[in-house]
Motif scaffolding. Sequence first.
Motif, PDB file in Angstrom:
ATOM      1  N   PHE A  98       1.069  -1.277   0.111  1.00 50.47           N
ATOM      2  CA  PHE A  98       0.091  -0.086   0.203  1.00 50.47           C
ATOM      3  C   PHE A  98       0.829   1.090  -0.118  1.00 50.47           C
ATOM      4  CE2 PHE A  98      -2.368   3.366   2.517  1.00 50.47           C
ATOM      5  CZ  PHE A  98      -3.109   3.403   1.619  1.00 50.47           C
ATOM      6  N   ALA A  99       2.011   1.272   0.695  1.00 52.69           N
ATOM      7  CA  ALA A  99       2.788   2.367   0.997  1.00 52.69           C
ATOM      8  C   ALA A  99       3.524   2.728  -0.366  1.00 52.69           C
ATOM      9  CB  ALA A  99       3.823   2.271   2.020  1.00 52.69           C
ATOM     10  N   VAL A 100       4.077   1.472  -1.256  1.00 53.84           N
ATOM     11  CA  VAL A 100       4.676   1.797  -2.446  1.00 53.84           C
ATOM     12  C   VAL A 100       3.527   2.335  -3.489  1.00 53.84           C
ATOM     13  CG1 VAL A 100       5.578   0.529  -4.404  1.00 53.84           C
ATOM     14  CG2 VAL A 100       6.422  -0.144  -2.051  1.00 53.84           C
ATOM     15  N   GLY A 101       2.264   1.944  -3.334  1.00 53.91           N
ATOM     16  CA  GLY A 101       1.273   2.415  -4.302  1.00 53.91           C
ATOM     17  C   GLY A 101       0.843   3.818  -4.122  1.00 53.91           C
ATOM     18  N   ARG A 102       1.370   4.419  -2.939  1.00 55.14           N
ATOM     19  CA  ARG A 102       1.081   5.904  -2.580  1.00 55.14           C
ATOM     20  C   ARG A 102       2.229   6.688  -3.294  1.00 55.14           C
ATOM     21  NH1 ARG A 102      -3.543   6.372  -3.413  1.00 55.14           N
ATOM     22  NH2 ARG A 102      -3.237   4.387  -4.188  1.00 55.14           N
ATOM     23  N   VAL A 103       3.341   6.042  -3.619  1.00 56.28           N
ATOM     24  CA  VAL A 103       4.473   6.808  -4.284  1.00 56.28           C
ATOM     25  C   VAL A 103       4.050   7.769  -5.160  1.00 56.28           C
ATOM     26  CG1 VAL A 103       6.899   6.657  -5.037  1.00 56.28           C
ATOM     27  CG2 VAL A 103       6.113   5.277  -3.089  1.00 56.28           C
ATOM     28  N   PRO A 104       4.461   9.069  -5.229  1.00 58.82           N
ATOM     29  CA  PRO A 104       4.097   9.806  -6.145  1.00 58.82           C
ATOM     30  C   PRO A 104       4.678   9.224  -7.650  1.00 58.82           C
ATOM     31  CG  PRO A 104       4.899  11.223  -4.516  1.00 58.82           C
ATOM     32  CD  PRO A 104       5.317   9.814  -4.197  1.00 58.82           C
ATOM     33  N   GLY A 105       3.488   9.345  -8.529  1.00 59.01           N
ATOM     34  CA  GLY A 105       3.687   8.623  -9.926  1.00 59.01           C
ATOM     35  C   GLY A 105       3.313   7.322 -10.198  1.00 59.01           C
ATOM     36  N   LEU A 106       3.053   6.624  -8.770  1.00 62.78           N
ATOM     37  CA  LEU A 106       2.504   5.140  -8.891  1.00 62.78           C
ATOM     38  C   LEU A 106       1.182   5.083  -8.433  1.00 62.78           C
ATOM     39  CD1 LEU A 106       5.531   3.145  -7.354  1.00 62.78           C
ATOM     40  CD2 LEU A 106       4.774   3.573  -9.937  1.00 62.78           C
ATOM     41  N   ALA A 107       0.688   6.196  -7.792  1.00 63.07           N
ATOM     42  CA  ALA A 107      -0.789   6.230  -7.104  1.00 63.07           C
ATOM     43  C   ALA A 107      -1.858   6.053  -8.038  1.00 63.07           C
ATOM     44  CB  ALA A 107      -0.840   7.507  -6.266  1.00 63.07           C
ATOM     45  N   ALA A 108      -1.541   6.784  -9.109  1.00 60.65           N
ATOM     46  CA  ALA A 108      -2.862   6.835 -10.233  1.00 60.65           C
ATOM     47  C   ALA A 108      -2.759   5.192 -10.878  1.00 60.65           C
ATOM     48  CB  ALA A 108      -2.459   7.622 -11.219  1.00 60.65           C
ATOM     49  N   LYS A 109      -1.628   4.588 -10.984  1.00 60.45           N
ATOM     50  CA  LYS A 109      -1.803   3.193 -11.517  1.00 60.45           C
ATOM     51  C   LYS A 109      -2.169   2.285 -10.442  1.00 60.45           C
ATOM     52  CE  LYS A 109       2.102   3.770 -14.585  1.00 60.45           C
ATOM     53  NZ  LYS A 109       1.316   3.662 -15.943  1.00 60.45           N
ATOM     54  N   ALA A 110      -1.894   2.470  -9.254  1.00 59.92           N
ATOM     55  CA  ALA A 110      -2.324   1.603  -8.131  1.00 59.92           C
ATOM     56  C   ALA A 110      -3.896   1.733  -8.028  1.00 59.92           C
ATOM     57  CB  ALA A 110      -1.901   2.060  -6.671  1.00 59.92           C
ATOM     58  N   ASP A 111      -4.507   3.087  -8.131  1.00 57.05           N
ATOM     59  CA  ASP A 111      -6.009   3.335  -8.233  1.00 57.05           C
ATOM     60  C   ASP A 111      -6.643   2.702  -9.302  1.00 57.05           C
ATOM     61  OD1 ASP A 111      -5.504   4.398  -5.508  1.00 57.05           O
ATOM     62  OD2 ASP A 111      -5.485   6.122  -6.243  1.00 57.05           O
ATOM     63  N   GLY A 112      -6.034   2.140 -10.180  1.00 57.40           N
ATOM     64  CA  GLY A 112      -6.654   1.727 -11.449  1.00 57.40           C
ATOM     65  C   GLY A 112      -6.408   2.340 -12.792  1.00 57.40           C
ATOM     66  N   SER A 113      -5.661   3.169 -12.792  1.00 57.27           N
ATOM     67  CA  SER A 113      -5.394   4.114 -14.227  1.00 57.27           C
ATOM     68  C   SER A 113      -6.792   4.852 -14.448  1.00 57.27           C
ATOM     69  CB  SER A 113      -4.650   3.239 -15.110  1.00 57.27           C
ATOM     70  OG  SER A 113      -3.490   2.755 -14.748  1.00 57.27           O
ATOM     71  N   VAL A 114      -7.497   5.339 -13.572  1.00 55.62           N
ATOM     72  CA  VAL A 114      -8.834   5.643 -13.779  1.00 55.62           C
ATOM     73  C   VAL A 114      -8.752   7.013 -14.743  1.00 55.62           C
ATOM     74  CG1 VAL A 114     -10.698   6.947 -12.990  1.00 55.62           C
ATOM     75  CG2 VAL A 114      -9.995   4.818 -11.876  1.00 55.62           C
ATOM     76  N   VAL A 115      -9.529   7.347 -15.689  1.00 52.29           N
ATOM     77  CA  VAL A 115      -9.407   8.415 -16.510  1.00 52.29           C
ATOM     78  C   VAL A 115     -10.727   9.278 -16.230  1.00 52.29           C
ATOM     79  CG1 VAL A 115      -9.335   9.240 -18.941  1.00 52.29           C
ATOM     80  CG2 VAL A 115      -7.933   7.309 -18.287  1.00 52.29           C
ATOM     81  N   THR A 116     -10.388  10.582 -16.087  1.00 55.36           N
ATOM     82  CA  THR A 116     -11.802  11.571 -15.816  1.00 55.36           C
ATOM     83  C   THR A 116     -11.832  12.312 -16.789  1.00 55.36           C
ATOM     84  OG1 THR A 116     -10.601  12.832 -14.261  1.00 55.36           O
ATOM     85  CG2 THR A 116     -11.740  11.002 -13.351  1.00 55.36           C
ATOM     86  N   VAL A 117     -13.060  12.740 -17.148  1.00 58.38           N
ATOM     87  CA  VAL A 117     -12.997  13.938 -17.906  1.00 58.38           C
ATOM     88  C   VAL A 117     -14.388  15.047 -17.524  1.00 58.38           C
ATOM     89  CG1 VAL A 117     -13.973  14.765 -20.434  1.00 58.38           C
ATOM     90  CG2 VAL A 117     -12.689  12.619 -20.001  1.00 58.38           C
ATOM     91  N   GLU A 118     -13.782  16.154 -17.261  1.00 54.71           N
ATOM     92  CA  GLU A 118     -14.729  16.933 -16.507  1.00 54.71           C
ATOM     93  C   GLU A 118     -15.245  16.598 -15.185  1.00 54.71           C
ATOM     94  OE1 GLU A 118     -17.445  18.356 -18.991  1.00 54.71           O
ATOM     95  OE2 GLU A 118     -16.387  19.480 -20.315  1.00 54.71           O
ATOM     96  N   GLY A 119     -14.370  15.924 -14.431  1.00 55.63           N
ATOM     97  CA  GLY A 119     -14.744  15.284 -13.063  1.00 55.63           C
ATOM     98  C   GLY A 119     -15.420  14.172 -13.211  1.00 55.63           C
ATOM     99  N   ARG A 120     -15.811  13.341 -14.379  1.00 56.66           N
ATOM    100  CA  ARG A 120     -16.837  12.379 -14.473  1.00 56.66           C
ATOM    101  C   ARG A 120     -15.726  10.967 -14.849  1.00 56.66           C
ATOM    102  NH1 ARG A 120     -19.665  10.060 -18.915  1.00 56.66           N
ATOM    103  NH2 ARG A 120     -19.095  12.001 -20.036  1.00 56.66           N
TER     104      ARG A 120
END
Length: 292
Positions: free
Chosen positions: A32-54
């Motif tokens: 979990f700690a490694v997943g919070r490292v800057p640059g890795l957090a987005a990938k750890a959270d599923g590489s989610v893509v948002t458009v205008e907050g959606r």
Amino acid sequence: MLPTWIRHHLAALRALLLFTVLLGVVYPLAVFAVGRVPGLAAKADGSVVTVEGRVVGSSSLGQSFTDADGKPLRQYFQSRPSNAGDGYDPTASSAGNLGPESVVDSTEAPSLLTQVCARSKAVGELEGVSGARPFCTPGGVGAVLAVFGDRAKDGTVPRPTRVVSVNEQEGVAKAPFAATYRGVRVELARVGEDYAKGLVVPIKGDAPARPAVPADAVTASGSGLDPHISPEYAALQIKRVAQARRVAPAQVAALVRNNRTGRALGFMGEPAVNVLTLNIALDRRFPVNGAD
């Protein structure tokens, strides 16, 4: 001194407690700690893509760009086929489990060859190019014959007595893709007839060895969730997308280049184009009515 059986049980208990702490607490917290490292957090959270907050998807998971009837939306680049559930279902990741010997259709499902032929025909019609490919009929099914007659020692049938186009049925196809085979008239298949005793002969035909429709446009990935397509498949779609958005093909081609990734670590895999991020870039740069 404690009895041997008690010492064994205490040793087992100590091992259980040790590995519970290491694998049940320390290791998960470290991951979990490694997943919070800057640059890795987005990938750890599923590489989610948002458009205008959606949330519109994940850059690591493919998705379809079709209308309610399953028809391709012409203003978007299309993903490769998917066998995951009804298509790109992350809860049903799977392959088709059909191999190169799957060339004869069954009553339950089309063969892998027919699936490839049908997809190639459909992509060719969508993109305005030839969908022809070796071992496919013009109608988009596998060009396969069942040849009957006495077999030679090498397994061939030098003098056929009957020839059936097994993937073309009476009432569906008007005529078989080949009129004759070794002087024998080719018949259309009849529903309910068993052609298992015939020699299966795929016919290559005169389609180019390198079809206009690339392989990833007609085959699914092993997971059924691949978010990428090849640069060749992306290039094939540029003209259609540009026409739908009323812009120059060169402008769309520039966005394709911007969303192209190279080989992992410089040598693994092949260059690819992320379909979701490309389509989002298209909507931002060249929006059209109804684009979502």
